[in-house]
Design an enzyme around this catalytic site. Structure first.
Site, PDB file in Angstrom:
ATOM      1  N   LYS A  61       0.784  -1.233   0.088  1.00 40.32           N
ATOM      2  CA  LYS A  61      -0.210  -0.012   0.146  1.00 40.32           C
ATOM      3  C   LYS A  61       0.768   1.312  -0.048  1.00 40.32           C
ATOM      4  O   LYS A  61       0.402   2.375  -0.483  1.00 40.32           O
ATOM      5  CB  LYS A  61      -0.862  -0.020   1.145  1.00 40.32           C
ATOM      6  CG  LYS A  61      -2.191  -1.055   0.984  1.00 40.32           C
ATOM      7  CD  LYS A  61      -3.413  -0.469   1.941  1.00 40.32           C
ATOM      8  CE  LYS A  61      -4.358  -1.283   1.845  1.00 40.32           C
ATOM      9  NZ  LYS A  61      -4.101  -2.659   2.168  1.00 40.32           N
ATOM     10  N   SER A 309       1.211  -9.658  -0.448  1.00 41.00           N
ATOM     11  CA  SER A 309       0.868  -8.264  -0.265  1.00 41.00           C
ATOM     12  C   SER A 309       1.405  -7.689   0.865  1.00 41.00           C
ATOM     13  O   SER A 309       1.683  -6.337   0.844  1.00 41.00           O
ATOM     14  CB  SER A 309      -0.710  -8.144  -0.409  1.00 41.00           C
ATOM     15  OG  SER A 309      -1.289  -8.840   0.166  1.00 41.00           O
TER      16      SER A 309
HETATM   17  C1  LIG Z   1      -4.978  -3.548   1.966  1.00 43.48           C
HETATM   18  C2  LIG Z   1      -4.404  -4.825   1.709  1.00 43.48           C
HETATM   19  C3  LIG Z   1      -4.890  -5.905   0.653  1.00 43.48           C
HETATM   20  C4  LIG Z   1      -6.085  -5.561   0.140  1.00 43.48           C
HETATM   21  O1  LIG Z   1      -5.793  -4.590  -0.849  1.00 43.48           O
HETATM   22  P1  LIG Z   1      -7.065  -3.958  -1.410  1.00 43.48           P
HETATM   23  O2  LIG Z   1      -5.971  -2.847  -2.601  1.00 43.48           O
HETATM   24  O3  LIG Z   1      -7.637  -3.049  -0.625  1.00 43.48           O
HETATM   25  O4  LIG Z   1      -7.910  -4.604  -2.270  1.00 43.48           O
HETATM   26  C5  LIG Z   1      -4.407  -6.978   0.756  1.00 43.48           C
HETATM   27  N1  LIG Z   1      -3.338  -7.443   1.449  1.00 43.48           N
HETATM   28  C6  LIG Z   1      -2.623  -6.631   2.455  1.00 43.48           C
HETATM   29  C7  LIG Z   1      -1.491  -6.925   2.992  1.00 43.48           C
HETATM   30  C8  LIG Z   1      -3.261  -5.323   2.405  1.00 43.48           C
HETATM   31  O5  LIG Z   1      -2.700  -4.519   3.434  1.00 43.48           O
END
Ligand SMILES: *Cc1c(COP(=O)(O)O)cnc(C)c1O
Length: 331
Positions: A61, A309
């Protein structure tokens, strides 16, 4: 009305803006992880992991937050957001680096680790409301009063353009992919992946993954209308209760498929990351791998990129992952 999605030129501009400010995270193959995936019945599947768990603040993010803050539109009086997790940390990080005041509204009784992380980055933390919905209302009133910019977690083209730089990197690092699997909360990451593959690698299909314990984006996509759903997942990054117009518009156009996994499958995928890939993934970060492990037929014979992510897992979460009954995963 939702703002228009970013273009690939916006993504290129974000890439230049972020140069030197973000980690070019590795994209890595693990033979043992491939063995686990194939042991689940996914013949011939190979997996590469895009390691956004190694990004600044431990999640992808920050790419979006840095793009928004560096671009600087409407933030003379600061930024305000409501969040319990990585969105807050990302904005706090990006704001501190640019000297922009940042206020984060969290519901009462937040995860103390995340609260501290946000305070440590110099943001003001306001505890208000019983849940994120109430925190959101309060955040809006603070933003209005100060003339500050309220930064949504879903309807922000500059966030989408920023996080899209991760997909540009991934396609350069792994040009042979058939399928890209992306976890979905508000949908920025998946919408970004869709925009980039559509422009640069249209043969790559993008598959979204959400927790069945918080299926708002999934149900919105399946029905073609914005849906609100209860949030019962343990995975904080996926704990979003509604579909967002901007991201859903992009997903409806470009997303190939949307899968649901339960929280147990996510925990098993965290186990697989820890034991087969030396990787600490938080629940949301493990959701894409959970889908590959849970739907072997869907991914058979494919070269799959999974987005890890984020890595901001709590201690009890890691203990649960290490001690879970992942007999199938470890077979
Ligand atoms: C926010 C987040 C997501 C989801 O992402 P979006 O863009 O809100 O769909 C997935 N994994 C992690 C670690 C996040 O912080």
């Amino acid at each position: 009305m939702a703002p228009a999605p970013p273009t690939i030129d916006d993504v290129r501009a974000a890439q230049q803006r972020l140069e030197g400010l973000v980690v070019t995270t590795p994209t890595t193959a693990y033979p043992e992880l491939d063995r686990r995936v194939r042991a689940r019945g996914s013949a011939g599947t190979s997996v590469v992991v895009k390691h956004e768990n190694l990004q600044h603040t431990g999640a992808f993010k920050v790419r979006g937050a840095l793009n928004l803050v560096r671009r600087g539109r409407g933030i003379e009086h600061g930024v305000v957001a409501y969040s319990t997790g990585n969105h807050a940390q990302a904005l706090a990080y990006a704001s501190a680096a640019a000297g922009v005041p940042c206020t984060i509204v969290m519901p009462r009784d937040p995860n103390p680790v995340k609260e501290r992380a946000v305070r440590d980055r110099g943001a003001e933390v306001v505890l208000h409301g019983a849940d994120l919905g109430e925190a959101a209302v309060h955040a809006r009133s603070i933003a209005d009063r100060r003339g500050a910019r309220l930064v949504s977690a879903g309807d922000e083209p500059e966030l989408v353009a920023g996080v899209a730089t991760a997909t540009v990197e991934l396609l350069e690092q792994a040009p042979e992919l058939d399928t890209l699997v992306v976890p979905v909360g508000g949908g920025s990451g998946a919408a970004a992946a869709c925009l980039v593959t559509a422009a640069l690698a249209p043969h790559v299909e993008v598959v979204g993954v959400q927790s069945s314990a918080a299926p708002a984006a999934h149900d919105s996509w399946r029905s073609g209308a914005l849906r609100t759903r209860p949030v019962r997942t343990r995975a904080e990054g996926l704990a979003v209760g509604c579909g967002f117009a901007l991201t859903q518009t992009v997903l409806l156009q470009h997303l190939a498929d949307f899968l649901l996994v339960d929280d147990e499958a996510i925990t098993e995928a965290q186990h697989a990351y820890l034991t087969a890939a030396r990787t600490v993934a938080e629940g949301a970060g493990a959701a894409a791998l959970a889908a590959v492990l849970s739907f072997p037929d869907r991914f058979a014979g494919r070269r799959v990129g999974v987005v890890c992510s984020g890595g901001n897992a709590r201690e009890e979460e890691l203990l649960r992952a290490l001690t879970c009954d992942a007999a199938g995963a470890a077979a």
